[in-house]
Design a protein around this motif. Structure first.
Motif, PDB file in Angstrom:
ATOM      1  N   PHE A 149       0.743  -1.033  -0.130  1.00  0.00           N
ATOM      2  CA  PHE A 149      -0.080   0.002   0.053  1.00  0.00           C
ATOM      3  C   PHE A 149       0.837   1.268  -0.094  1.00  0.00           C
ATOM      4  N   GLY A 184      -7.763   2.156   1.492  1.00  0.00           N
ATOM      5  CA  GLY A 184      -8.701   1.773   0.531  1.00  0.00           C
ATOM      6  C   GLY A 184      -8.418   2.528  -0.850  1.00  0.00           C
ATOM      7  N   ASN A 185      -9.677   3.223  -1.460  1.00  0.00           N
ATOM      8  CA  ASN A 185      -9.309   3.736  -2.753  1.00  0.00           C
ATOM      9  C   ASN A 185      -9.457   5.103  -2.568  1.00  0.00           C
ATOM     10  N   SER A 186      -8.472   5.894  -3.076  1.00  0.00           N
ATOM     11  CA  SER A 186      -8.751   7.403  -3.081  1.00  0.00           C
ATOM     12  C   SER A 186      -9.650   7.983  -4.239  1.00  0.00           C
ATOM     13  N   GLY A 190      -7.560   8.581  -7.346  1.00  0.00           N
ATOM     14  CA  GLY A 190      -7.835   7.202  -8.261  1.00  0.00           C
ATOM     15  C   GLY A 190      -7.026   6.188  -7.753  1.00  0.00           C
ATOM     16  N   ARG A 191      -6.021   6.144  -6.770  1.00  0.00           N
ATOM     17  CA  ARG A 191      -5.217   5.121  -6.644  1.00  0.00           C
ATOM     18  C   ARG A 191      -5.736   4.158  -5.567  1.00  0.00           C
ATOM     19  N   THR A 192      -5.733   3.074  -5.946  1.00  0.00           N
ATOM     20  CA  THR A 192      -6.167   2.112  -4.862  1.00  0.00           C
ATOM     21  C   THR A 192      -5.204   1.373  -4.080  1.00  0.00           C
ATOM     22  N   ASN A 193      -5.493   0.583  -3.162  1.00  0.00           N
ATOM     23  CA  ASN A 193      -4.562   0.338  -1.925  1.00  0.00           C
ATOM     24  C   ASN A 193      -3.523   1.360  -1.336  1.00  0.00           C
ATOM     25  N   THR A 194      -4.236   2.583  -0.921  1.00  0.00           N
ATOM     26  CA  THR A 194      -3.484   3.579  -0.490  1.00  0.00           C
ATOM     27  C   THR A 194      -4.047   4.009   0.695  1.00  0.00           C
TER      28      THR A 194
END
Length: 231
Positions: A149, A184-186, A190-194
């Motif tokens: 992450f 989660g997702n931003s 638009g990032r995932t696993n952050t």
């Protein structure tokens, strides 16, 4: 439900078991399963059904089937002593026990800046809060255990007033209990696993007003105090 599990819930919530036929049960139903507390047809009741009803001690007029509310309880984690048993009332969100989140480990630093925030007295100072959550690998309590992450660095601002100091203390408690961020997702990047905010609103700008997450914002301290009420 396991007897030890029910015993822990009873200790944490100090729930009160309601006797069958109690007036408080008439014309009411369980908010979780939506079934009536008083079954008029005996044929509707299975032999192994436990229709015991409990009232959560700190909630006004909130009744549940014991087995229904027991499924909402987050038990103590024997492998992590920081995670103690807790329950959030599904109706009013009152927290029983100490709620702990899954925020990755990081740092929270606070500095006092000798300048006022817009909308506050000219002789008041500003709290500059710096959150730093390094990137890492997700653990078993995260959405994708074993996957990497991305971390985050956030700068936030509070007035150094009586109300602002009270909010700061609550924010520090939330951070210690790993409630400030989650993985989660931003929505913005638009990032995932952050690492993302976890429903506690912060002021990330000094200026710009409410529309730009800054000041002045006359109701911000009241709003965030309400959000922190269950911490």
């Amino acid at each position: 439900e396991d007897k030890d599990h029910l015993k822990e819930i009873g200790t944490v919530t100090n729930w009160i078991e309601i006797l069958p036929g109690d007036e408080s049960l008439k014309e009411n139903s369980c908010p979780i399963c939506l079934c009536s507390f008083i079954e008029e047809e005996e044929d509707d009741i299975m032999e192994d059904d436990d229709l015991s009803v409990v009232h959560l001690s700190a909630c006004k007029g909130h009744y549940f089937h014991k087995n229904c509310i027991a499924r909402c309880f987050k038990p103590t984690d024997d492998l992590n002593p920081e995670v103690t048993g807790h329950l959030r009332c599904p109706v009013c969100s009152h927290i029983y026990g100490t709620r702990v989140g899954n925020m990755p480990l990081g740092f929270m630093n606070v500095q006092v800046v000798p300048k006022p925030l817009p909308g506050f007295p000219p002789d008041s100072y500003t709290f500059h809060i710096k959150y730093s959550i390094p990137s890492g690998i997700q653990g078993p309590d995260h959405p994708a255990p074993g996957k990497s992450f991305t971390g985050t660095l956030r700068h936030c601002y509070l007035p150094n007033t009586a109300e602002g100091r009270d909010v700061l203390q609550k924010l520090q408690t939330a951070f210690k209990r790993r409630l400030t961020f989650t993985i989660g997702n931003s929505i913005t990047s638009g990032r995932t696993n952050t690492v993302v905010w976890n429903c506690i609103h912060h002021k990330t700008n000094v200026f710009g007003g409410a529309a730009r997450y800054g000041y002045p914002d006359d109701t911000y301290l009241t709003r965030v105090t309400d959000e922190l009420a269950s911490v």
